[in-house]
Design an enzyme around this catalytic site. Structure first.
Site, PDB file in Angstrom:
ATOM      1  CG  ASP A  63       0.165  -8.179   5.165  1.00 50.83           C
ATOM      2  OD1 ASP A  63      -0.055  -7.143   4.511  1.00 50.83           O
ATOM      3  OD2 ASP A  63       1.078  -8.272   6.011  1.00 50.83           O
ATOM      4  CG  HIS A 222      -3.840 -11.113   7.635  1.00 56.31           C
ATOM      5  ND1 HIS A 222      -3.821 -10.466   8.847  1.00 56.31           N
ATOM      6  CD2 HIS A 222      -2.560 -11.483   7.368  1.00 56.31           C
ATOM      7  CE1 HIS A 222      -2.562 -10.454   9.303  1.00 56.31           C
ATOM      8  NE2 HIS A 222      -1.781 -11.057   8.428  1.00 56.31           N
TER       9      HIS A 222
HETATM   10 ZN   LIG Z   1       1.871 -12.476   6.039  1.00 54.96          ZN
END
Ligand SMILES: [Zn+2]
Length: 252
Positions: A63, A222
């Site tokens: 993400d 991430h």
């Molecule tokens: Zn996010």
């Protein structure tokens, strides 16, 4: 004379037949190709049944990218390992780094939508604002990868649908996703790379703990460096998951 006409007709017939077959094959080819792109029914059906599998499958998801210092390192590792993953990108970052998004696409990974601003106050300002955050992101992805009207069909709520942040807003706005042929997915495993500063050893331990006793893993990481750099533990995470029998898939 009649034989000549017959021959001419036979040639014409063969020619017409050839043209017919060619156009038939061209139509089939273009139809197959358009179905090869994401279609709402396939994606939505797949996501709704994602955890119904007896196979050990790991979906790696990244993400908050693309980011110039992390995403390419992740892509290099995925390429070496021959693994496809899914990237939930932020629209305004796509606009800044279209070449990285192009690389994600060209290397066969799935690109999902993670809003344009990642700013909940903008995202849930109004129905129009919510839809615009998603559509603007699809437009930027489309520009980056050279596909007009790109539609990812898969949204990931900033902070996840299940988190308590803006909970009532998310419950109210989730219905708008189906209006635009979208569904959403959270995760069921994570290394907590965005929660607080961890050592690489701890990040891997967090992953091991959260993946315990699960067949299907949708793993949150991430590809931004806000708190921890997950690219530094990606190779070890993949090795660990492989060693306990997982295969890797993306949402394509
Ligand atoms: Zn996010």
């Amino acid at each position: 004379m009649s034989l000549k006409i017959f021959l001419f007709n036979k040639k014409t017939l063969i020619f017409c037949f050839f043209i017919l077959i060619t156009s038939f094959l061209t139509t089939i080819y273009s139809l197959t190709n358009s179905f090869a792109e994401n279609s709402p029914i396939e994606i939505i059906d797949k996501i709704n049944n994602i955890y119904n599998s007896n196979e050990k499958i790991a979906y790696l998801t990244f993400d908050d990218g693309p980011s110039p210092n992390i995403t390419p390192k992740i892509l290099d590792i995925l390429q070496e390992e021959n693994i496809k993953a899914s990237f939930f990108v932020i629209g305004k970052k796509v606009k800044e780094q279209p070449n990285i998004v192009k690389r994600i696409y060209e290397e066969g990974h799935f690109i999902g939508n993670h809003s344009y601003s990642h700013d909940n106050s903008l995202l849930y300002k109004s129905k129009e604002s919510f839809l615009s955050e998603i559509q603007k992101t699809d437009i930027e992805i489309g520009k980056a990868i050279g596909i007009e009207n790109y539609h990812s069909f898969l949204f990931r709520f900033p902070n996840g649908f299940m988190s308590n942040i803006y909970k009532s807003k998310k419950e109210e706005y989730v219905k708008y996703l189906s209006n635009i042929n979208y569904t959403y997915i959270d995760w069921n495993a994570l290394n907590k790379d965005s929660e607080k500063k961890y050592s690489n050893y701890e990040l891997l331990e967090n992953l091991k703990t959260s993946t315990r006793n699960k067949n299907v893993l949708v793993i949150l990481m991430h590809d931004s460096k806000d708190v921890n750099d997950s690219s530094l533990v990606l190779k070890n995470s993949i090795d660990y998951l492989k060693s306990i029998g997982y295969i890797f898939k993306d949402f394509n």
